[in-house]
Design an enzyme around this catalytic site. Structure first.
Site, PDB file in Angstrom:
ATOM      1  N   GLU A 105       0.880  -1.170   0.000  1.00 28.12           N
ATOM      2  CA  GLU A 105       0.000   0.000   0.000  1.00 28.12           C
ATOM      3  C   GLU A 105       0.911   1.211   0.000  1.00 28.12           C
ATOM      4  O   GLU A 105       1.561   1.524   0.998  1.00 28.12           O
ATOM      5  CB  GLU A 105      -0.921  -0.019   1.222  1.00 28.12           C
ATOM      6  CG  GLU A 105      -2.093   0.934   1.117  1.00 28.12           C
ATOM      7  CD  GLU A 105      -1.813   2.290   1.739  1.00 28.12           C
ATOM      8  OE1 GLU A 105      -1.467   3.211   0.967  1.00 28.12           O
ATOM      9  OE2 GLU A 105      -1.937   2.427   2.956  1.00 28.12           O
ATOM     10  N   CYS A 142      -1.733   8.608   2.743  1.00 27.40           N
ATOM     11  CA  CYS A 142      -1.773   8.201   1.334  1.00 27.40           C
ATOM     12  C   CYS A 142      -3.137   8.493   0.718  1.00 27.40           C
ATOM     13  O   CYS A 142      -3.223   8.773  -0.478  1.00 27.40           O
ATOM     14  CB  CYS A 142      -1.460   6.714   1.212  1.00 27.40           C
ATOM     15  SG  CYS A 142       0.191   6.261   1.743  1.00 27.40           S
TER      16      CYS A 142
END
Length: 466
Positions: free
Chosen positions: A227, A261
């Site tokens: 990720e 993110c």
């Protein structure tokens, strides 16, 4: 030496000697041995560990939240929410893991053939500083429920959080050796990845580090979940509720001081309503309070490290030099700590730094699109593909547009966020694999076919001649 620095004032909090090779070797051996026993424990019993994790997290919420805020600067109210979310995730998988991991019957000519979900072994978790507890427990709850063990290599600016996680696991009843935190320098990670006692790797971090880890794990032929970075578009169409969209946009960009993110980073707004949206957005940003992250009224604390603040400021300067309009903020705040004000860049275009690169901090880029078609094109014009949002009064139209976006998640009239109920992850240079939901718990398992032929009656035993 691994050192924790308080980003609110730049002062040292604590320092630790890095674990040596002998400690690493002993931790790997203990985890591998413990996992061989743990995998045989029925999942209905394994989830008791998750219940224990949730209980310990809630009991120590204030202590752990203060630790997060001191080490990485998150406002205390957000740190408390992070701990509660970790506990909820443990509860979620404690309830659903037996269902998610149950054998699945396969219709075939064979009798009772199934797909089974067996654990892989010990997983190396390489975790970042921005959500120092959530990123680990997001992975850990399903991984332990599935029968795996884990070794944690945390970001070195949050060593106290890393050690606290080990304490939580012990207090929750984790079998001896099944989990261990390693305080080590980054150059030691490749030895862990290559070690035969590590079965798989999960990483949350930058795209650059992800590429390195993927190469190392790929060479060792080990499963990975990555990720990575994101430059999430927040698309506002002409028929959207602008007041609501602008209010949510402020939170979507500046939560966690913009260091996530899945923060919205590129605000792509149809030209016809762009001026109105920008005014509403800037009015909301102006209300954010910057200051001591321990103050419960603070919305914007410091950035986690000085070099991150300096890098973000350089991105802003390049974008403004290329022709963007600086509406708010735009330079570090003088004084103690690593404070950068909420910054708004308007009239950003695709060739500019704030459009092309991930801005990991409190900077919003406003991009104006002539129509819906161009808005979608601009949203996809990036190397990233993590989250995205569409704001529109026409839900059915928004559903169709969602299928055109290159992203692991599309939120319609809402803010992108991770949730245990839904799979989470990205495409393109935002990584691969999924966490959370049923898909997340099945990432670190061996999806095994068990084919069972029809049973035949045993032949009669011949009689012994008399």
């Amino acid at each position: 030496m691994i050192t924790a620095i308080n980003p609110a004032n730049g002062r040292e909090l604590a320092r630790f000697e890095a674990h040596d090779d002998a400690y690493m070797d002993a931790a790997l051996t203990a985890a591998a041995n413990a996992q061989k026993t743990w995998r045989k424990v029925p999942v209905e019993e394994r989830v008791g560990l998750l219940c224990g994790m949730a209980k310990v997290l809630r009991a120590g919420k204030m202590r752990y939240a203060e630790m997060i805020t001191l080490e990485m600067g998150k406002p205390i109210i957000e740190s408390e929410a992070e701990i509660e979310k970790c506990a909820y995730n443990c509860d979620f998988y404690a309830e659903r893991a037996p269902q998610y991991l149950a054998d699945e019957p396969v219709a075939s000519n064979a009798s009772e053939s199934v797909v089974a979900f067996d654990p892989l072994g010990v997983v190396l978790a390489i975790m970042p500083w921005n959500y120092p507890f959530w990123q680990f427990f997001r992975f850990a709850a399903p991984a332990f429920a599935a029968g795996n063990g884990a070794i944690l290599k945390h970001a070195n600016n949050v060593p106290q959080c890393a050690l606290a996680i080990e304490e939580i696991m012990q207090e929750a009843g984790c079998p001896e050796g099944l989990f261990r935190t390693l305080l080590i320098e980054p150059q030691k990670v490749v030895a862990l990845i290559e070690d035969d006692r590590i079965a798989a790797v999960t990483l949350t971090g930058s795209t650059e580090v992800g590429a390195i880890v993927a190469s190392q794990a790929g060479k060792a032929l080990k499963k990975q979940v990555l990720e990575l970075g994101g430059s999430d578009p927040f698309i506002v169409l002409a028929d959207a509720d602008l007041e609501e969209a602008a209010a949510v946009a402020v939170k979507a960009r500046y939560i966690n001081v913009g260091q996530s993110c899945v923060n919205a980073k590129r605000f792509i707004v149809e030209e016809s309503i762009a001026d109105c949206f920008v005014e509403l957005f800037c009015a909301g940003v102006a209300k954010l309070k910057i200051g001591d992250p321990m103050d419960r009224d603070t919305n914007i604390g410091p950035m986690a490290r000085a070099n991150l603040m300096d890098g973000l400021n350089a991105q802003v300067e390049k974008t403004v030099s290329a022709g963007a309009t600086l509406r708010m903020g735009g330079k570090p705040i003088e004084g103690e700590g690593f404070f950068y004000p909420p910054t708004v860049l308007d009239h950003v275009t695709p060739e500019m730094t704030a459009f092309r690169e991930e801005t990991f901090g409190p900077v919003a880029a406003i991009i104006r699109a002539k129509d819906t078609h161009e808005a979608i094109r601009l949203a996809n014009d990036t190397e990233f593909g993590l989250g995205s949002a569409i704001w529109s009064g026409d839900i059915e139209r928004a559903r169709k547009l969602a299928r055109e976006l290159d992203a692991g998640a599309v939120f319609i009239n809402g803010m992108v966020a991770s949730d245990p109920r839904y799979p989470f992850g990205g495409i393109k240079r935002s990584g691969y694999g999924r966490e959370l939901g049923v898909y997340g718990i099945r990432e670190f398992v061996n999806i095994k076919t068990v084919w069972i032929g029809p049973a035949k009656a045993a032949a009669p035993t011949p009689k012994t001649p008399e």
